[in-house]
Design a protein around this motif. Structure first.
Motif, short mmCIF file in Angstrom:
data_model
loop_
_atom_site.label_atom_id
_atom_site.label_comp_id
_atom_site.label_asym_id
_atom_site.label_seq_id
_atom_site.Cartn_x
_atom_site.Cartn_y
_atom_site.Cartn_z
N GLU A 14 -8.96 36.30 43.51
CA GLU A 14 -8.38 37.64 43.42
C GLU A 14 -7.66 37.84 42.09
O GLU A 14 -7.88 38.83 41.38
CB GLU A 14 -7.43 37.86 44.60
CG GLU A 14 -6.99 39.30 44.79
CD GLU A 14 -5.78 39.67 43.95
OE1 GLU A 14 -5.68 40.84 43.53
OE2 GLU A 14 -4.94 38.78 43.69
N GLN A 15 -6.82 36.88 41.71
CA GLN A 15 -6.00 37.01 40.50
C GLN A 15 -6.84 37.04 39.22
O GLN A 15 -6.51 37.74 38.27
CB GLN A 15 -5.00 35.86 40.43
CG GLN A 15 -3.89 35.92 41.46
CD GLN A 15 -2.81 36.92 41.10
OE1 GLN A 15 -2.41 37.02 39.95
NE2 GLN A 15 -2.35 37.67 42.08
N LEU A 16 -7.92 36.26 39.19
CA LEU A 16 -8.74 36.19 37.98
C LEU A 16 -9.90 37.17 37.98
O LEU A 16 -10.75 37.15 37.09
CB LEU A 16 -9.25 34.76 37.78
CG LEU A 16 -8.18 33.68 37.59
CD1 LEU A 16 -8.82 32.35 37.21
CD2 LEU A 16 -7.14 34.08 36.54
N GLY A 17 -9.97 38.02 39.00
CA GLY A 17 -10.93 39.12 38.99
C GLY A 17 -12.33 38.81 39.49
O GLY A 17 -13.23 39.63 39.34
N TYR A 18 -12.52 37.65 40.12
CA TYR A 18 -13.87 37.31 40.58
C TYR A 18 -14.28 38.13 41.79
O TYR A 18 -15.46 38.50 41.93
CB TYR A 18 -13.97 35.81 40.88
CG TYR A 18 -13.96 34.97 39.62
CD1 TYR A 18 -15.08 34.90 38.81
CD2 TYR A 18 -12.82 34.27 39.23
CE1 TYR A 18 -15.08 34.16 37.64
CE2 TYR A 18 -12.81 33.52 38.06
CZ TYR A 18 -13.93 33.47 37.27
OH TYR A 18 -13.92 32.74 36.11
N PHE A 19 -13.35 38.44 42.68
CA PHE A 19 -13.67 39.33 43.79
C PHE A 19 -14.00 40.73 43.26
O PHE A 19 -15.00 41.34 43.65
CB PHE A 19 -12.50 39.42 44.78
CG PHE A 19 -12.43 38.30 45.78
CD1 PHE A 19 -13.57 37.86 46.43
CD2 PHE A 19 -11.22 37.70 46.09
CE1 PHE A 19 -13.51 36.83 47.37
CE2 PHE A 19 -11.14 36.67 47.02
CZ PHE A 19 -12.29 36.24 47.66
N LYS A 20 -13.16 41.22 42.37
CA LYS A 20 -13.36 42.57 41.83
C LYS A 20 -14.69 42.70 41.12
O LYS A 20 -15.39 43.72 41.25
CB LYS A 20 -12.21 42.92 40.87
CG LYS A 20 -12.26 44.35 40.36
CD LYS A 20 -11.05 44.66 39.48
CE LYS A 20 -11.08 46.10 38.99
NZ LYS A 20 -9.90 46.41 38.13
N ALA A 21 -15.07 41.66 40.37
CA ALA A 21 -16.33 41.70 39.63
C ALA A 21 -17.53 41.80 40.57
O ALA A 21 -18.59 42.31 40.19
CB ALA A 21 -16.46 40.46 38.76
N GLU A 22 -17.36 41.33 41.80
CA GLU A 22 -18.44 41.40 42.79
C GLU A 22 -18.36 42.66 43.65
O GLU A 22 -19.15 42.84 44.58
CB GLU A 22 -18.40 40.16 43.70
CG GLU A 22 -18.75 38.86 42.99
CD GLU A 22 -20.20 38.79 42.55
OE1 GLU A 22 -21.04 39.49 43.15
OE2 GLU A 22 -20.50 38.04 41.60
N GLY A 23 -17.37 43.52 43.36
CA GLY A 23 -17.24 44.75 44.13
C GLY A 23 -16.39 44.61 45.38
O GLY A 23 -16.48 45.43 46.30
#
Length: 334
Positions: free
Chosen positions: A54-63
């Motif tokens: 979550e903190q490093l943006g891996y969830f966000k990058a996957e939508g």
């Protein structure tokens, strides 16, 4: 003639309206691409990869927009997942096996660590070299029926020792109370997880690592009888197969980053555990990076199943594909 070539106010307004509509459509499509997933877990080092994702943006990058819901332990996480108040659980690999015997379908999606994170520390001057040398000792665990309790009992039985008779097993709670019990001499050591053990060894200088499955130590069943995974219900996979796949992709990328760039994990650990000295956090991740692999192998599930059966947690042999979402296995190696 110039007046004829100049854009009319009506044409300009039309173009502005079209441009504004395009911006709104792009924004809307971006919002639709992000799916909120409620993840229940216990804030601890065992589940650090979830917070790193979550903190490093891996969830966000996957939508995926991860919304964390804190629980006291794995049983509470599982209850919430069954009840539908959370979408996914960060808990231990055996939970879907337990649910399978109760007739509820749930699957492990991906491992967060591929070995048992629970290990034994002993007071620094304890003479034991092997598990059988623990006879007559007093060892702590968090609470009756917990992973620390079950792991400790299984380890002792494997060495020919009878828990509660040959070795006193005492509930000592979490980090602060466990180390207080060790310092007061109420126990000779304990089965626990991080950061309690690192504090005992590195900060308080009270203990030494005795047996650590994270380092490949101990009997094979102990290494795989429990380890952290992300798991979801069968109904979630059926309703949200793409979201399940995105969760797996995000965790696989996160674990790779944590292995290759452990300092990134240290920085997230500092945010999650602001009262811990950074040297303690770094010492934990130095050990645990050896376990940051996403694979849940058939051998690991078999060992887990047999160990949990020996402990009476489950009764039968449960098929691998009944508790692991095998349709996403290919993603683990990407």
């Amino acid at each position: 003639m110039g007046a004829l070539l100049a854009p009319s106010s009506g044409g300009l307004a039309m173009r502005l309206s079209i441009a504004l509509l395009a911006v709104l459509l792009i924004s809307a499509s971006g919002a639709e691409a992000q799916q909120t997933v409620k993840i229940g877990t216990t804030p601890s080092f065992v589940f650090l990869p979830l917070y790193v994702a979550e903190q490093l943006g891996y969830f966000k990058a996957e939508g995926i927009t991860a919304q964390f819901v804190d629980f006291e332990g794995g049983a509470e996480v599982t209850t919430a997942m069954v009840g539908g108040s959370i979408d996914a659980g960060g808990t231990m690999v055996e939970r879907p096996l337990i649910l399978a015997e109760k007739g509820f379908g749930a699957k492990n999606l991906v491992a967060l660590e591929n070995r048992n994170p629970l290990h034994v520390v002993l007071r620094a001057n304890h003479p034991a070299k092997e598990v059988k040398d623990l006879k007559g000792s007093r060892l702590g665990m968090t609470r009756a029926g917990s992973g620390t309790d079950l792991s400790l009992r299984a380890l002792l039985k494997d060495a020919g020792l009878e828990p509660d008779r040959d070795v006193a097993i005492i509930a000592i709670g979490g980090v602060s109370s466990a180390n207080a019990a060790l310092k007061a001499g109420q126990v000779d050591g304990f089965m626990g997880g991080e950061p309690a053990t690192a504090i005992a060894v590195h900060q308080l200088k009270l203990a030494r690592y005795f047996l650590d499955p994270r380092m490949g130590q101990g009997p094979k069943f102990l290494q795989f009888m429990t380890f952290p995974t992300v798991q979801v219900s069968d109904r979630f996979i059926q309703a949200n197969p793409q979201a399940a796949e995105k969760i797996v992709r995000a965790i696989v990328k996160t674990l790779k980053r944590m292995r290759e760039d452990p300092e990134a994990a240290v920085r997230v650990g500092q945010k999650l555990f602001p009262t811990l000295d950074v040297s303690i956090i770094r010492s934990i991740i130095t050990i645990e990076k050896n376990t940051y692999f996403p694979q849940i192998t058939e051998e690991a599930v078999h060992q887990c199943n047999q160990a949990q059966k020996q402990l009476g947690v489950v009764k039968g042999d449960i098929a691998y594909d009944k508790v692991v979402a095998t349709q996403f296995k290919h993603l683990w190696d990407q």
